[in-house]
Design an enzyme around this catalytic site. Sequence first.
Site, PDB file in Angstrom:
ATOM      1  N   GLU A  44      33.290  32.981  46.317  1.00  0.00           N
ATOM      2  CA  GLU A  44      34.390  33.348  45.407  1.00  0.00           C
ATOM      3  C   GLU A  44      34.400  32.432  44.182  1.00  0.00           C
ATOM      4  O   GLU A  44      34.539  32.897  43.043  1.00  0.00           O
ATOM      5  CB  GLU A  44      35.743  33.250  46.139  1.00  0.00           C
ATOM      6  N   THR A  68      41.696  31.782  45.939  1.00  0.00           N
ATOM      7  CA  THR A  68      42.839  32.517  46.499  1.00  0.00           C
ATOM      8  C   THR A  68      43.318  31.989  47.847  1.00  0.00           C
ATOM      9  O   THR A  68      44.457  32.219  48.224  1.00  0.00           O
ATOM     10  CB  THR A  68      42.490  34.017  46.662  1.00  0.00           C
TER      11      THR A  68
END
Lengths: 274, 274
Positions: free
Chosen positions: B104, B140
């Site tokens: 990510e 996140t």
Amino acid sequence: MAENAAKKYNEIVTLGSIIHNPQMVQKLEKDGILKVNDLSEIEGRTTIIRSHGVGKEILDKLLEDNVEIVNTTCPYVSKTQEYTQLLGKEGYQVIILGDKNHPEVIALQSYSDGKTIVVKDAAELPKNKKYDKTGVISQTTRNIEDLQDLVKALLPRCKELRIMNTICSATTIRQEATLELAKNSDLMIVIGGRNSSNTKMLAKISAKFIKTYHIEVAEEIEKEWFNNVENIGITAGASTPDWIIVEVYNKIIEYLGNREQKVTNIEEIPGFKE
Amino acid sequence: MAENAAKKYNEIVTLGSIIHNPQMVQKLEKDGILKVNDLSEIEGRTTIIRSHGVGKEILDKLLEDNVEIVNTTCPYVSKTQEYTQLLGKEGYQVIILGDKNHPEVIALQSYSDGKTIVVKDAAELPKNKKYDKTGVISQTTRNIEDLQDLVKALLPRCKELRIMNTICSATTIRQEATLELAKNSDLMIVIGGRNSSNTKMLAKISAKFIKTYHIEVAEEIEKEWFNNVENIGITAGASTPDWIIVEVYNKIIEYLGNREQKVTNIEEIPGFKE
């Protein structure tokens, strides 16, 4: 700027106290710079905008009335106003860390398009409220820890948090120096207007470590303060004029019985730092 | 999305592991969804973009090659990419709170025009460096406390600090629930990929309070863990499939000697919360 303007213009006023130091305001009155508290009292005279700035609507009115303006708004305060305007325009909920009764903060709020929220600390934030885009502005004389606490509290509640670090670096430097001085003193004398936000903050920081007196003028000093005290620290707010600091120093010297060590200039004070 | 795509397309691959759960990846392989690790291995087949997203240059290359794309990028991750791009375009120094080896974060960095800085915590920030306009993005699956600490450390060093709170709310809710569960349990079982960032975070939070085992599958469980233990808490990462959770629950029930309490569906587990 005010003293120069007084030489240039015959009829000159300040709208509110130019700085939060009553003795300096008195001195300027002797130079012919009178203080008015309301637009209606200006009567066409050249007008000095105080260091804390004025609200947007007041500035607009002065311009509309073709009043000659001498703008002594502190450049740090101007930046704060610019940022408030920018954040308001871009749709941020503006939150101001400051004293809602202080002229700087009152003026500041007028620069946002939207409604602003003023809090003196994180505890004053509306409870459990969530925000989307949030902008944070600090009164220039707040300390960084209060801003950090506010931001910490806001972070879980906001999708976006945009903080303009508008704390005046001169203020920060003075606060850090005061903290160091307080740690190494047996007594602290903080000199400055009792209505001066940055001076009050210095006294608050100092009082965390050691016995501290916040005074405006030398006459307030009492000889008894110095009994059994070896290291005396002196600090002063941003708006405290040098001559008052010199008077305070000399009064202390007098009480300590060392009249021959009196000074005529601030730079002669041992350990003096700008 | 992947399972539906497998029905529609004969030849389909994922670029990298679709999620960080090896058992789920194995299951998808049985459905005909193979994993490739490099663009060169795609050979014109329909390509699933993993939940963690891919770098901008990879997406551009796929589009250029006219590869059919099934984009399963998590919507929270997509937002993070958008924000990184926005901050980069507007001239912010982008600082990412995250693991620099996580797909990510690797993908995220490609969305900024400028150079990004990745730190796993505040302590990793370059020492004594001052910044002008700084943008902060969080992986996140980080927790809010780490973001708060980073922001606190950055605040005195930045003129402007713009934080996009990109922590996934599902992650936050799961972390808070895990914390509560850990406080009220004698033992915690955290189920999920050993390479799963959000699962590792759950295990870390839980381990602060109570003995915690991070497992991927039921077979890892040992009977001895449950000696003298009354309240057993079970939690799982975002990417842990329900069937594995059911297997783990049933294995624990078996070791506790209550075979008749076994379940066939995750919702039958006592105290189950989504």
